[in-house]
Design an enzyme around this catalytic site. Structure first.
Site, PDB file in Angstrom:
ATOM      1  N   THR A 129       0.842  -1.214   0.000  1.00  0.00           N
ATOM      2  CA  THR A 129       0.000   0.000   0.000  1.00  0.00           C
ATOM      3  C   THR A 129       0.869   1.252   0.000  1.00  0.00           C
ATOM      4  O   THR A 129       2.011   1.222   0.474  1.00  0.00           O
ATOM      5  CB  THR A 129      -0.920   0.002   1.245  1.00  0.00           C
ATOM      6  OG1 THR A 129      -1.432   1.317   1.455  1.00  0.00           O
ATOM      7  CG2 THR A 129      -0.182  -0.392   2.514  1.00  0.00           C
ATOM      8  N   ASP A 130       0.284   2.349  -0.488  1.00  0.00           N
ATOM      9  CA  ASP A 130       1.028   3.622  -0.448  1.00  0.00           C
ATOM     10  C   ASP A 130       1.214   4.113   0.988  1.00  0.00           C
ATOM     11  O   ASP A 130       2.016   5.007   1.239  1.00  0.00           O
ATOM     12  CB  ASP A 130       0.332   4.696  -1.310  1.00  0.00           C
ATOM     13  CG  ASP A 130      -1.041   5.137  -0.800  1.00  0.00           C
ATOM     14  OD1 ASP A 130      -1.583   4.500   0.134  1.00  0.00           O
ATOM     15  OD2 ASP A 130      -1.579   6.122  -1.343  1.00  0.00           O
ATOM     16  N   GLU A 131       0.459   3.516   1.937  1.00  0.00           N
ATOM     17  CA  GLU A 131       0.574   3.972   3.329  1.00  0.00           C
ATOM     18  C   GLU A 131       1.932   3.633   3.934  1.00  0.00           C
ATOM     19  O   GLU A 131       2.301   4.173   4.968  1.00  0.00           O
ATOM     20  CB  GLU A 131      -0.563   3.391   4.178  1.00  0.00           C
ATOM     21  CG  GLU A 131      -1.911   3.816   3.643  1.00  0.00           C
ATOM     22  CD  GLU A 131      -3.048   3.716   4.650  1.00  0.00           C
ATOM     23  OE1 GLU A 131      -2.780   3.687   5.862  1.00  0.00           O
ATOM     24  OE2 GLU A 131      -4.204   3.672   4.202  1.00  0.00           O
ATOM     25  N   TYR A 153      -1.299  -0.499  11.119  1.00  0.00           N
ATOM     26  CA  TYR A 153      -1.670  -1.122   9.835  1.00  0.00           C
ATOM     27  C   TYR A 153      -0.547  -0.920   8.832  1.00  0.00           C
ATOM     28  O   TYR A 153      -0.057  -1.877   8.223  1.00  0.00           O
ATOM     29  CB  TYR A 153      -2.982  -0.525   9.299  1.00  0.00           C
ATOM     30  CG  TYR A 153      -3.192  -0.782   7.822  1.00  0.00           C
ATOM     31  CD1 TYR A 153      -3.354  -2.082   7.324  1.00  0.00           C
ATOM     32  CD2 TYR A 153      -3.198   0.268   6.901  1.00  0.00           C
ATOM     33  CE1 TYR A 153      -3.515  -2.318   5.956  1.00  0.00           C
ATOM     34  CE2 TYR A 153      -3.365   0.038   5.540  1.00  0.00           C
ATOM     35  CZ  TYR A 153      -3.516  -1.256   5.075  1.00  0.00           C
ATOM     36  OH  TYR A 153      -3.674  -1.489   3.729  1.00  0.00           O
ATOM     37  N   LYS A 157       1.969  -3.705   7.071  1.00  0.00           N
ATOM     38  CA  LYS A 157       2.063  -3.853   5.611  1.00  0.00           C
ATOM     39  C   LYS A 157       3.507  -3.620   5.148  1.00  0.00           C
ATOM     40  O   LYS A 157       3.984  -4.282   4.224  1.00  0.00           O
ATOM     41  CB  LYS A 157       1.129  -2.865   4.909  1.00  0.00           C
ATOM     42  CG  LYS A 157      -0.348  -3.138   5.079  1.00  0.00           C
ATOM     43  CD  LYS A 157      -0.798  -4.454   4.490  1.00  0.00           C
ATOM     44  CE  LYS A 157      -0.730  -4.483   2.977  1.00  0.00           C
ATOM     45  NZ  LYS A 157      -1.229  -5.776   2.443  1.00  0.00           N
TER      46      LYS A 157
END
Ligand code: NAD
Ligand code: TYD
Length: 345
Positions: A129-131, A153, A157
């Site tokens: 994810t871009d997070e 989270y 990831k």
């Protein structure tokens, strides 16, 4: 010439993006046989796969990616693995991070370790994810940028993202890592901002906007995401990371106004609430590397959002039972309207 059958394993295929990918894959690849492995957590909905449940090219297996006895043989029998399964909601990770570490990190390890023993696997897509880049105040993240996840989270990831990379670097597992931006579209669980606000607004309930509402997310239509993954399976290089972004950076407050407008609801439904802890201000990805392979998003945001709002409007059968099973929603509805959500006295 008849193409040989490609055995494809999709983990988390009963969730939002996974189910869209399964439907897309069976539609676009007549020679793929797809196995969905999903634990059916609160976010996994078998109804997302309704259209293909009897398709002889698809089979559904209820199981946990952390269970090597179930997941291992499935990975070893596959030509392609697309690993979506994860705990995915930031707010939940702030309350209880354990499941995120177990599923997102350890679950990825179980699959990668099985992949290491495979002699047929040609591609393992690790859906990241871009997070993982953390909050990006200025500019756009490139694949070579440092990762600085800022919530449990995103950190889980990021752990899985780097673990996947390590299995390529050390064991030669043909891993491709994708870092997608915020997705929207059909089948998204109504805890994420777009389906939550749309379904609340349909019911004329307040929409809880965090903080000053000026946080920015880059919205990617789920079908554009699926096409990007597909392209990377064909053209991506093992051991590499690819950003996937819609190029639609929108402040939450503007997003909220658009949703209310589409549903013809008053802005008085907007209820500012306390900010999320460690709330990332902005995500933004540079998608030049993916675009160089020929990918472009096809869904303009205005159109995609309108179609998504329409989907939720027409598919109450899908989301209403989910919300009604949630005691917080029931209480909220009753306080708001002075009557039960199901219309009974
Ligand atoms: P989701 O929460 O809608 O679905 C997750 C699915 O995984 C569910 O079907 C759930 O039952 C399944 N699952 C959870 N734990 C499992 C386990 N232990 N074993 C097997 N299955 C399990 O998530 P989503 O939004 O579709 O996200 C899918 C993937 O894409 C995730 O890896 C997420 O991190 C990533 N991602 C999501 C977004 C987004 O905006 N939604 C953006 C970028 C990346
Ligand atoms: P969300 O859909 O949870 O995705 P993510 O946190 O993974 O980006 O949230 C998107 C944005 O919307 C984020 O800035 C937080 C905000 N938000 C609200 O303002 N209110 C809400 O009730 C929720 C769930 C999110």
């Amino acid at each position: 010439m008849v193409k040989p059958t490609v055995e494809t394993l999709v983990t988390g295929g009963a969730g939002f993006i996974g189910s869209n990918f399964v439907l897309h894959a069976l539609d676009t690849h007549p020679n793929w046989r797809v196995t969905t492995l999903d634990k059916l957590t609160y976010a996994g909905r078998l109804e997302n796969l309704q259209k293909v449940i009897d398709d002889p090219r698809h089979r559904f297996i209820e199981g946990d990616v952390t269970d090597a006895a179930v997941a291992g043989p499935l990975v070893r029998a596959s030509d392609i693995v697309i690993h979506f399964a994860a705990e995915t909601h930031v707010d939940r990770s702030l309350q209880e991070a354990g499941a995120f570490i177990t599923t997102d990190v350890y679950g990825s390890f179980v699959l990668l370790d099985a992949a290491r023993e495979s002699d047929r696997l040609r591609c393992f897509v690790q859906i990241s994810t871009d997070e993982v880049y953390g909050s990006v105040e200025k500019g756009s993240s490139r694949e070579t940028d440092e990762i600085r996840p800022r919530n449990p989270y995103a950190a889980s990831k990021a752990g899985a993202d780097r673990l996947a990379y390590s299995y390529w670097a050390t064991h030669g597992v043909p891993v491709i890592i994708t870092r997608g931006s915020n997705n929207y579209g059909r089948h998204q669980f109504p805890e994420k901002v777009i389906p939550l606000f749309v379904t609340n607004a349909i019911d004329r309930l307040p929409v809880p906007l965090y903080g000053d509402g000026k946080n920015i997310r880059d919205w990617l239509h789920v079908e554009d995401h699926c096409r990007a993954i597909d392209l990377l399976i064909e053209k991506g290089n093992a051991g590499e990371v690819y950003n996937i972004g819609g190029g639609n950076e929108v402040q939450n407050i503007d997003l909220t106004h658009r949703i209310l407008e589409l549903l013809d609801r008053p802005t008085s439904l907007i209820t500012p609430v306390e900010d999320r802890l460690g709330h990332d201000r902005r995500y933004s990805v540079d998608t030049g590397k993916l675009r160089a392979l020929g990918w472009r998003p096809r869904h303009p945001f205005e159109e995609g959002l309108r179609a998504t709002v329409d989907w939720y409007r027409k598919n109450e059968w899908w989301w209403r039972p989910i919300k009604e099973a949630d005691p917080a929603y029931r209480d909220y509805y009753e306080t708001q309207y002075g009557r039960r959500h199901d219309g009974r006295a």
